[in-house]
Design a protein around this motif. Structure first.
Motif, PDB file in Angstrom:
ATOM      1  N   ARG A  40       0.996  -1.212  -0.033  1.00 61.75           N
ATOM      2  CA  ARG A  40       0.133   0.173  -0.113  1.00 61.75           C
ATOM      3  C   ARG A  40       0.835   1.241  -0.030  1.00 61.75           C
ATOM      4  N   TYR A  41       2.238   1.286   0.118  1.00 62.58           N
ATOM      5  CA  TYR A  41       3.139   2.317   0.209  1.00 62.58           C
ATOM      6  C   TYR A  41       3.889   2.484  -0.940  1.00 62.58           C
ATOM      7  N   ILE A  42       3.391   1.654  -2.176  1.00 62.74           N
ATOM      8  CA  ILE A  42       4.265   1.636  -3.404  1.00 62.74           C
ATOM      9  C   ILE A  42       3.299   2.068  -4.281  1.00 62.74           C
ATOM     10  N   TYR A  43       3.614   3.175  -5.360  1.00 54.64           N
ATOM     11  CA  TYR A  43       2.991   3.550  -6.267  1.00 54.64           C
ATOM     12  C   TYR A  43       3.478   3.556  -7.733  1.00 54.64           C
ATOM     13  N   ASN A  44       2.899   3.722  -8.834  1.00 52.34           N
ATOM     14  CA  ASN A  44       3.467   3.925  -9.957  1.00 52.34           C
ATOM     15  C   ASN A  44       2.658   5.121 -10.561  1.00 52.34           C
ATOM     16  N   MET A  45       3.435   6.223 -11.147  1.00 52.60           N
ATOM     17  CA  MET A  45       2.856   7.145 -11.700  1.00 52.60           C
ATOM     18  C   MET A  45       3.452   7.630 -13.075  1.00 52.60           C
ATOM     19  N   ASP A  46       2.820   7.893 -13.793  1.00 54.21           N
ATOM     20  CA  ASP A  46       2.915   8.077 -15.358  1.00 54.21           C
ATOM     21  C   ASP A  46       2.199   8.708 -15.994  1.00 54.21           C
ATOM     22  N   GLU A  47       2.429   9.318 -17.098  1.00 54.28           N
ATOM     23  CA  GLU A  47       1.794  10.352 -17.966  1.00 54.28           C
ATOM     24  C   GLU A  47       1.907  10.017 -19.478  1.00 54.28           C
ATOM     25  N   ILE A  83      -2.490  11.852 -16.683  1.00 54.94           N
ATOM     26  CA  ILE A  83      -1.448  11.628 -15.706  1.00 54.94           C
ATOM     27  C   ILE A  83      -2.138  10.550 -14.708  1.00 54.94           C
ATOM     28  N   GLU A  84      -1.608   9.330 -14.465  1.00 60.47           N
ATOM     29  CA  GLU A  84      -2.275   8.502 -13.650  1.00 60.47           C
ATOM     30  C   GLU A  84      -1.398   7.861 -12.541  1.00 60.47           C
ATOM     31  N   ALA A  85      -1.939   7.615 -11.484  1.00 60.28           N
ATOM     32  CA  ALA A  85      -1.132   6.729 -10.462  1.00 60.28           C
ATOM     33  C   ALA A  85      -2.102   5.665  -9.823  1.00 60.28           C
ATOM     34  N   ILE A  86      -1.213   4.629  -9.902  1.00 57.64           N
ATOM     35  CA  ILE A  86      -1.922   3.392  -9.220  1.00 57.64           C
ATOM     36  C   ILE A  86      -1.335   2.868  -8.040  1.00 57.64           C
ATOM     37  N   CYS A  87      -1.521   1.911  -7.201  1.00 58.25           N
ATOM     38  CA  CYS A  87      -1.023   1.407  -5.975  1.00 58.25           C
ATOM     39  C   CYS A  87      -0.922   0.076  -6.214  1.00 58.25           C
ATOM     40  N   VAL A  88       0.137  -0.478  -5.544  1.00 58.52           N
ATOM     41  CA  VAL A  88       0.548  -1.992  -6.011  1.00 58.52           C
ATOM     42  C   VAL A  88      -0.598  -2.588  -5.483  1.00 58.52           C
ATOM     43  N   ASP A  89      -1.100  -2.513  -4.351  1.00 64.21           N
ATOM     44  CA  ASP A  89      -2.002  -3.147  -3.578  1.00 64.21           C
ATOM     45  C   ASP A  89      -3.277  -3.215  -4.413  1.00 64.21           C
ATOM     46  N   GLY A  90      -3.706  -2.359  -5.386  1.00 64.55           N
ATOM     47  CA  GLY A  90      -4.783  -2.386  -6.199  1.00 64.55           C
ATOM     48  C   GLY A  90      -6.119  -1.537  -5.364  1.00 64.55           C
ATOM     49  N   THR A  91      -5.655  -0.492  -4.383  1.00 62.30           N
ATOM     50  CA  THR A  91      -6.687   0.166  -3.748  1.00 62.30           C
ATOM     51  C   THR A  91      -7.108   1.199  -5.094  1.00 62.30           C
ATOM     52  N   PRO A  92      -8.229   1.643  -4.689  1.00 63.76           N
ATOM     53  CA  PRO A  92      -8.646   2.995  -5.501  1.00 63.76           C
ATOM     54  C   PRO A  92      -7.597   3.752  -5.820  1.00 63.76           C
ATOM     55  N   PRO A  93      -7.124   4.217  -7.069  1.00 67.05           N
ATOM     56  CA  PRO A  93      -6.360   5.227  -7.251  1.00 67.05           C
ATOM     57  C   PRO A  93      -6.682   6.716  -7.112  1.00 67.05           C
ATOM     58  N   PRO A  94      -5.556   7.414  -7.229  1.00 68.10           N
ATOM     59  CA  PRO A  94      -5.970   8.909  -6.862  1.00 68.10           C
ATOM     60  C   PRO A  94      -6.470   9.186  -8.231  1.00 68.10           C
ATOM     61  N   PRO A  95      -7.289  10.356  -8.140  1.00 66.90           N
ATOM     62  CA  PRO A  95      -8.054  10.560  -9.476  1.00 66.90           C
ATOM     63  C   PRO A  95      -7.026  11.250 -10.624  1.00 66.90           C
ATOM     64  N   PRO A  96      -7.439  11.104 -11.783  1.00 69.00           N
ATOM     65  CA  PRO A  96      -6.371  11.500 -12.925  1.00 69.00           C
ATOM     66  C   PRO A  96      -6.363  12.983 -12.885  1.00 69.00           C
ATOM     67  N   ILE A  97      -5.138  13.486 -13.458  1.00 67.40           N
ATOM     68  CA  ILE A  97      -4.961  14.722 -13.792  1.00 67.40           C
ATOM     69  C   ILE A  97      -5.069  14.559 -15.318  1.00 67.40           C
ATOM     70  N   ILE A  98      -5.946  15.830 -15.866  1.00 72.36           N
ATOM     71  CA  ILE A  98      -5.796  15.830 -17.129  1.00 72.36           C
ATOM     72  C   ILE A  98      -5.413  17.447 -17.899  1.00 72.36           C
ATOM     73  N   HIS A 139      -3.807  12.827  -2.200  1.00 73.35           N
ATOM     74  CA  HIS A 139      -4.450  11.731  -2.174  1.00 73.35           C
ATOM     75  C   HIS A 139      -3.900  10.489  -1.884  1.00 73.35           C
ATOM     76  N   ILE A 140      -2.786  10.216  -1.507  1.00 77.42           N
ATOM     77  CA  ILE A 140      -2.213   9.296  -0.997  1.00 77.42           C
ATOM     78  C   ILE A 140      -1.844   9.279   0.388  1.00 77.42           C
ATOM     79  N   GLU A 141      -2.206  10.508   1.034  1.00 77.09           N
ATOM     80  CA  GLU A 141      -2.011  11.021   2.342  1.00 77.09           C
ATOM     81  C   GLU A 141      -0.415  10.684   2.860  1.00 77.09           C
ATOM     82  N   ALA A 142       0.303  11.375   1.988  1.00 81.61           N
ATOM     83  CA  ALA A 142       1.593  11.562   2.501  1.00 81.61           C
ATOM     84  C   ALA A 142       2.080  12.639   3.189  1.00 81.61           C
TER      85      ALA A 142
END
Length: 222
Positions: A40-47, A83-98, A139-142
């Motif tokens: 839950r602490y590992i994310y992938n972000m890409d555009e 721009i999207e971000a997803i969490c390794v554990d599959g929890t709902p991702p942060p809303p995308p940025i357009i 959105h990841i509450e960091a």
């Protein structure tokens, strides 16, 4: 039989198997160094950049005497960045940025199928702006007093800038970069999200273009 995919030669020849082994070794060592042991602490972000209304060619069946066939294409050549971000554990991702090119957001851009959580912003160039990291952190509450997170990113120039790296560490986020020219293999968002999304996006454009052609053909008879 399979259909080949064109790819930049550097993506094929730049790295060897040992480079991949080193990448995953460094990845695990970084997780251990910051005590990141839960998915839950590992994310992938890409555009991903996408051209608006620009389809590619299709494979179709034609009579043997037909040597060339053209499909009408819109003149709109503008691009936007998603721009999207997803969490390794599959929890709902942060809303995308357009990110749209321009100076202001037009009402016609807002489609009824949006949830309302998406962030739609503008940039003169249509590329990444400075608000993205703040959106991600929120959105990841960091934060400085939160558990360390890791975000997997590509080697885009913005990920090398001092302000990006400093802000990440101030909020207990470790940016970890994929190997250059291998995001098409290692990047989860590239492989699992953006690739199929672009496929269906192109299908939708072709469908609309065909509908326009049919309407034009029918109207020409009257």
């Amino acid at each position: 039989m399979i259909k080949t995919k064109p790819i930049v030669r550097a993506r094929i020849t730049t790295h060897i198997e040992e480079d991949l082994k080193t990448f995953f070794t460094n990845y695990q060592e970084t997780l251990d160094r910051y005590g990141i042991y839960h998915a839950r602490y590992i994310y992938n972000m890409d555009e991903s950049e996408v051209q608006i209304g620009c389809p590619i060619g299709e494979i179709i069946v034609v009579p043997t005497e037909v040597k060339e066939l053209y499909t009408a294409s819109p003149e709109n050549r503008k691009s936007l960045t998603i721009i999207e971000a997803i969490c390794v554990d599959g929890t709902p991702p942060p809303p995308p940025i357009i990110i749209c090119p321009g100076e202001k957001i037009m009402e016609s851009w807002i489609h009824e199928n949006l949830t309302g959580a998406e962030v739609i912003t503008v940039s003169p160039t249509g590329y990444t702006n400075e608000n993205i990291l703040d959106h991600f952190i929120k959105h990841i509450e960091a934060g400085p007093d939160k558990h360390w997170h890791m975000v997997l990113v590509d080697e885009h120039i913005t990920h090398h800038q001092d302000d990006f790296i400093i802000k990440c560490h101030e909020n207990h986020i470790v940016p970890f970069q994929f190997l250059s020219h291998l995001t098409h293999v290692l990047q989860p968002l590239d492989v699992g999200i953006f690739c199929p999304w672009k496929h269906y996006h192109k299908q939708a454009i072709h469908h609309d273009l065909r509908s326009l052609d049919i309407k034009y053909t029918i109207s020409s008879f009257f």
